[in-house]
Design a protein around this motif. Structure first.
Motif, PDB file in Angstrom:
ATOM      1  N   SER A  99       0.822  -1.211   0.000  1.00  0.00           N
ATOM      2  CA  SER A  99       0.000   0.000   0.000  1.00  0.00           C
ATOM      3  C   SER A  99       0.855   1.259   0.000  1.00  0.00           C
ATOM      4  O   SER A  99       0.576   2.214  -0.740  1.00  0.00           O
ATOM      5  CB  SER A  99      -0.930   0.006   1.213  1.00  0.00           C
ATOM      6  OG  SER A  99      -0.201   0.074   2.421  1.00  0.00           O
ATOM      7  N   LYS A 273      -3.023  -6.566  -4.599  1.00  0.00           N
ATOM      8  CA  LYS A 273      -3.624  -5.839  -3.479  1.00  0.00           C
ATOM      9  C   LYS A 273      -2.956  -6.275  -2.180  1.00  0.00           C
ATOM     10  O   LYS A 273      -2.386  -7.379  -2.099  1.00  0.00           O
ATOM     11  CB  LYS A 273      -5.130  -6.098  -3.414  1.00  0.00           C
ATOM     12  CG  LYS A 273      -5.484  -7.587  -3.377  1.00  0.00           C
ATOM     13  CD  LYS A 273      -6.982  -7.809  -3.501  1.00  0.00           C
ATOM     14  CE  LYS A 273      -7.317  -9.296  -3.510  1.00  0.00           C
ATOM     15  NZ  LYS A 273      -8.758  -9.546  -3.673  1.00  0.00           N
ATOM     16  N   LEU A 501      -4.736   1.808   4.449  1.00  0.00           N
ATOM     17  CA  LEU A 501      -4.977   1.106   3.193  1.00  0.00           C
ATOM     18  C   LEU A 501      -4.394  -0.304   3.194  1.00  0.00           C
ATOM     19  O   LEU A 501      -4.855  -1.172   2.454  1.00  0.00           O
ATOM     20  CB  LEU A 501      -4.389   1.908   2.023  1.00  0.00           C
ATOM     21  CG  LEU A 501      -5.100   3.214   1.683  1.00  0.00           C
ATOM     22  CD1 LEU A 501      -4.377   3.938   0.554  1.00  0.00           C
ATOM     23  CD2 LEU A 501      -6.558   2.957   1.295  1.00  0.00           C
ATOM     24  N   LEU A 508      -6.807  -1.411  -4.477  1.00  0.00           N
ATOM     25  CA  LEU A 508      -6.695   0.007  -4.136  1.00  0.00           C
ATOM     26  C   LEU A 508      -7.109   0.833  -5.347  1.00  0.00           C
ATOM     27  O   LEU A 508      -6.508   0.736  -6.412  1.00  0.00           O
ATOM     28  CB  LEU A 508      -5.250   0.340  -3.729  1.00  0.00           C
ATOM     29  CG  LEU A 508      -4.696  -0.432  -2.525  1.00  0.00           C
ATOM     30  CD1 LEU A 508      -3.302   0.066  -2.180  1.00  0.00           C
ATOM     31  CD2 LEU A 508      -5.620  -0.300  -1.320  1.00  0.00           C
TER      32      LEU A 508
END
Length: 514
Positions: A99, A273, A501, A508
């Protein structure tokens, strides 16, 4: 048909598959960031297998079995430390790094992430990081080429230099053409080959013994390999006898190196992710555990296999790093043996390719790009990256022509360098909001210098250099960060956003990153 002919057929099949993946990857790669990071599209299976294959290298099938063959269970401390470090890397580093690298201006290399995370406009951090990568990866790539030369010596009884050049040429070819996708998918296939071979070889070897139970006691009372005094190795199964506390700590500390290995953690950056880290961790640890068990039993069985068959010998009578190769060659039909033995070639090539690409990114993304005033065209950047792959390969090849150290020694030196220079910085960048640029610079330089100096001194025989290097980095990083100005509010806000996140289950989106 001769044994060598069958081996050549097996290796040609393997090489063709690798080059085919390289060509497919070439057709899928249109942009510079795709060449360097695959467009952040790796699934957990490919990410886990490619990270494992690029991590283990020839050490898993040559260095580790050789060390366990000679010294016994006292060498297991390294494997235990690596298992713990690998688990921690996937558990804590992978989701946050995935992230944060996208939040921090879509960073595609470790040096660019560190710079963007701390908003360092001086480029000192990025340049320092790139120099560390160039220095230590040159030795690391060289260790892979040494493995390649030894592979051909053992498998074909051929010339070390010729084998080293063949391995280097094929690896450079598919890395040159296909970039990150080629490296990742070939690594995944190579990881599966390594896994299967480390299961098949020891199973077939123990079946070939007259008394399979000999593997649990023969070594302690009978001569084998380097032991010729009539007593064998009485401490073979003892993990602590003759091993100092410093040596145990040093071997376990190999696990600390994971947090700072650019060619491994770049897989985390390329995942689809952050949530994929959960599946990636389970797959990666399962793969690694069974591979280490396979290497252990290869060594245990090998001590009996060769000692009870005086008409066969281990090719490498110094470090005994060809135990796996020799057993595979003896046990199977030449074609099957050739396919099994490609596991070592797979391990070697997977690591070399990953390291070549990361070193290329350091040259282009982290050194060249910060010196040019105008953004180069995507096509030009890709070709510059490819030329950098060639340059690094040539330098590493020159170092590998006359190897002066074992595979484990070369890998250990480079592993410690990265772990000491980058490990604490990566951890702090992801989990310590107070980290600032001066602290990161001080820690990185201290870790790299102490690790390098310690590794070149007599002290390295007492304690593995990653321990003092890692500690030096932490001390300087924390002290200098606390003594200098705290990060600006917009930097800490970005830190909180990346942390939040990293817990997202889905992809995302641009809205999340905005």
């Amino acid at each position: 048909m001769s044994e060598h002919s069958w081996f050549i057929i097996a290796i040609v099949i393997y090489m063709a598959v690798m080059l085919g993946i390289g060509y497919w990857s070439y057709t899928q790669t249109k942009k510079y960031d795709e060449y360097m990071l695959g467009g952040r599209g790796l699934g957990p299976v490919v990410a886990a297998l490619s990270a494992g294959a690029s991590d283990m290298s020839g050490w898993l099938l040559m260095g580790l079995p050789g060390a366990l063959f000679v010294a016994g269970f006292s060498e297991l401390w390294i494997a235990i430390g690596l298992l713990i470090g690998c688990w921690a890397n996937w558990k804590w580093i992978a989701p946050r790094l995935r992230s944060y690298t996208e939040v921090a201006r879509n960073s595609i290399t470790v040096p660019s992430f560190i710079e963007n995370r701390l908003h360092d406009t001086s480029h000192v951090l990025r340049i320092t990081s790139a120099v560390v990568i160039l220095v230590f990866f040159t030795f690391y790539v060289s260790s892979g080429m040494v493995s390649g030369g030894k592979y051909f010596e053992s498998t074909f009884g051929g010339d070390y230099l010729t084998g080293m050049l063949i391995v280097a040429a094929i690896t450079v070819a598919y890395t040159f053409v296909g970039g990150f996708l080629a490296v990742s998918y070939t690594d995944a296939v190579q990881g599966l080959i390594m896994f299967a071979s480390l299961i098949i070889v020891p199973v077939m070897a123990v079946i070939a013994l007259d008394n399979p139970m000999d593997i649990f006691g023969w070594q302690t009372t009978n001569d084998y390999g380097p032991y010729t005094g009539g007593e064998g190795n009485p401490n073979y199964f003892n993990m602590i006898s003759g091993v100092s506390i410093a040596a145990i700590i040093g071997n376990m500390a190999w696990g600390l190196g994971y947090f700072g290995q650019p060619h491994i953690i770049v897989r985390f950056m390329a995942m689809r992710k952050p949530a994929d880290a959960v599946a990636g961790r389970r797959i990666g640890i399962f793969w690694m555990l069974l591979c280490i068990v396979g290497a252990l039993f290869t060594a245990m069985i090998g001590t009996v296999f060769f000692a009870q068959n005086p008409n066969i010998d281990v090719t490498d009578t110094k470090a005994y790093e060809t135990v796996f190769l020799d057993m595979g060659r003896i046990l199977f039909h030449p074609l099957i043996a050739g396919l099994v033995l490609t596991a070592v070639l797979a391990a070697i090539m997977s690591t070399i390719s990953s390291q070549l690409l990361v070193t290329s990114s350091a040259l282009i993304e982290d050194l060249y790009m910060i010196t040019v005033k105008r953004q180069p065209r995507q096509k030009n950047l890709m070709w510059l990256s490819r030329l950098s792959v060639l340059l690094v390969a040539v330098v590493a090849g020159v170092l590998a022509v006359n190897p002066s150290d074992s595979i484990l020694g070369l890998v250990g030196f480079a592993w410690a360098g990265f772990g000491s220079a980058f490990g604490p910085i990566v951890i702090a960048a992801l989990f310590w909001k107070r980290l600032n640029t001066p602290g990161a610079i001080a820690g990185m330089i201290a870790g790299a210098v102490v690790s390098f100096a310690w590794g070149q001194s007599a002290l390295s025989s007492t304690m593995y250099e990653i321990v003092p290097g890692f500690l030096a980095n932490v001390v300087f990083m924390v002290a200098v960060s606390l003594m200098t100005k705290a990060p600006a509010p917009h930097i800490t806000e970005q830190f909180d956003k990346a942390s939040r996140l990293s817990r997202e289950k889905g992809m995302l989106t641009p809205e999340m990153l905005a």
